[in-house]
Design a protein around this motif. Structure first.
Motif, PDB file in Angstrom:
ATOM      1  N   SER A  33      18.978 -11.342 -21.884  1.00  0.00           N
ATOM      2  CA  SER A  33      18.403 -12.448 -21.102  1.00  0.00           C
ATOM      3  C   SER A  33      17.510 -11.864 -19.765  1.00  0.00           C
ATOM      4  O   SER A  33      16.761 -12.674 -19.269  1.00  0.00           O
ATOM      5  N   SER A  34      17.550 -10.712 -19.453  1.00  0.00           N
ATOM      6  CA  SER A  34      16.723 -10.072 -18.673  1.00  0.00           C
ATOM      7  C   SER A  34      16.156  -8.581 -19.040  1.00  0.00           C
ATOM      8  O   SER A  34      16.792  -8.025 -19.871  1.00  0.00           O
ATOM      9  N   SER A  35      15.130  -8.218 -18.590  1.00  0.00           N
ATOM     10  CA  SER A  35      14.611  -6.931 -19.064  1.00  0.00           C
ATOM     11  C   SER A  35      15.180  -5.770 -18.211  1.00  0.00           C
ATOM     12  O   SER A  35      15.471  -6.153 -17.150  1.00  0.00           O
ATOM     13  N   SER A  36      15.280  -4.819 -18.870  1.00  0.00           N
ATOM     14  CA  SER A  36      15.679  -3.562 -18.335  1.00  0.00           C
ATOM     15  C   SER A  36      14.615  -2.393 -18.603  1.00  0.00           C
ATOM     16  O   SER A  36      14.188  -2.494 -19.793  1.00  0.00           O
ATOM     17  N   LYS A  37      14.715  -1.190 -17.961  1.00  0.00           N
ATOM     18  CA  LYS A  37      13.853  -0.026 -18.383  1.00  0.00           C
ATOM     19  C   LYS A  37      14.562   0.282 -19.748  1.00  0.00           C
ATOM     20  O   LYS A  37      15.676   0.611 -19.872  1.00  0.00           O
ATOM     21  N   ALA A  38      13.765   0.654 -20.502  1.00  0.00           N
ATOM     22  CA  ALA A  38      14.058   1.458 -21.665  1.00  0.00           C
ATOM     23  C   ALA A  38      14.475   2.985 -21.412  1.00  0.00           C
ATOM     24  O   ALA A  38      13.965   3.473 -20.649  1.00  0.00           O
ATOM     25  N   ILE A  39      15.371   3.234 -22.299  1.00  0.00           N
ATOM     26  CA  ILE A  39      16.018   4.680 -21.969  1.00  0.00           C
ATOM     27  C   ILE A  39      15.086   5.809 -23.027  1.00  0.00           C
ATOM     28  O   ILE A  39      14.829   5.518 -24.196  1.00  0.00           O
ATOM     29  N   ASP A  40      14.308   6.595 -22.330  1.00  0.00           N
ATOM     30  CA  ASP A  40      13.669   7.710 -22.963  1.00  0.00           C
ATOM     31  C   ASP A  40      14.488   8.450 -23.697  1.00  0.00           C
ATOM     32  O   ASP A  40      15.405   8.826 -23.418  1.00  0.00           O
ATOM     33  N   PHE A  41      13.877   9.097 -24.652  1.00  0.00           N
ATOM     34  CA  PHE A  41      14.703  10.143 -25.446  1.00  0.00           C
ATOM     35  C   PHE A  41      13.658  10.831 -26.504  1.00  0.00           C
ATOM     36  O   PHE A  41      12.457  10.284 -26.594  1.00  0.00           O
ATOM     37  N   GLU A  42      14.164  12.067 -26.639  1.00  0.00           N
ATOM     38  CA  GLU A  42      13.231  12.754 -27.638  1.00  0.00           C
ATOM     39  C   GLU A  42      14.223  13.275 -28.822  1.00  0.00           C
ATOM     40  O   GLU A  42      15.296  13.832 -28.601  1.00  0.00           O
ATOM     41  N   LEU A  43      13.919  12.950 -29.955  1.00  0.00           N
ATOM     42  CA  LEU A  43      14.676  13.265 -31.369  1.00  0.00           C
ATOM     43  C   LEU A  43      13.891  13.855 -32.424  1.00  0.00           C
ATOM     44  O   LEU A  43      12.737  13.441 -32.286  1.00  0.00           O
TER      45      LEU A  43
END
Length: 177
Positions: A33-43
């Motif tokens: 229902s609300s936005s939040s920062k995406a969690i960065d990753f490196e794979l």
């Protein structure tokens, strides 16, 4: 006595129903229902031949709309969704959408995952979550799970399971303007 048993059974059914609704909402079956920062990753990147030796950092796609899919090769729902995601990728890649599938390592391995990509001719970006770290950071409890990340790197939607092309396309269109 029978009336008390019947009332008890009805009460237990109601409690179980309410508990089920709560669990489904906690697991994210409803949209965010609300936005939040995406969690960065490196794979590590994986393709039809296995691990490529390269990696992908999600934040490299900031400025684009990202459809982030979590899948595992043995999941029948993930298998059914490959044709939908392939069409989404084909139709939206020139409109500023990047599709990234995080392939999970739960009860599988790199070879089976590469075979999945090859079998379904999945020609978009796939990464391999070897230790399940990204899966855990995103709170993924079922596959397939999808996140839409807007151009500002905010998670703006989440949904799970088998979905139609039209359903996903309409969600993506909201964030392309």
């Amino acid at each position: 006595m029978k009336k008390k048993q019947r009332n008890l059974i009805i009460a237990l059914i109601i409690i179980a129903f309410i508990a089920g609704i709560i669990v489904l909402n906690l697991q994210g079956f409803s949209n965010t229902s609300s936005s939040s920062k995406a969690i960065d990753f490196e794979l590590p990147l994986i393709d039809a031949n296995g691990l490529t030796g390269s990696s992908l950092r999600l934040s490299d796609y900031k400025g684009k709309v990202i459809l982030l899919e979590f899948a595992v090769e043995w999941c029948p729902h993930c298998q059914k969704m490959t044709s939908v995601i392939k069409q989404i990728n084909q139709d939206f890649q020139n409109k500023g959408v990047v599709v990234v599938t995080v392939m999970l390592s739960v009860n599988t391995d790199v070879y089976k995952t590469a075979l999945f990509i090859r079998t379904y001719n999945s020609n978009w970006l796939h990464v391999y979550d070897i230790n399940g770290e990204v899966m855990n950071k995103y709170g993924v409890t079922a596959t397939p799970t999808y996140f839409i990340i807007d151009k500002n790197f905010n998670i703006v939607d989440k949904f799970q399971g088998e979905n139609s092309y039209d359903y996903i396309a309409s969600k993506l269109m909201k964030y392309l303007s």
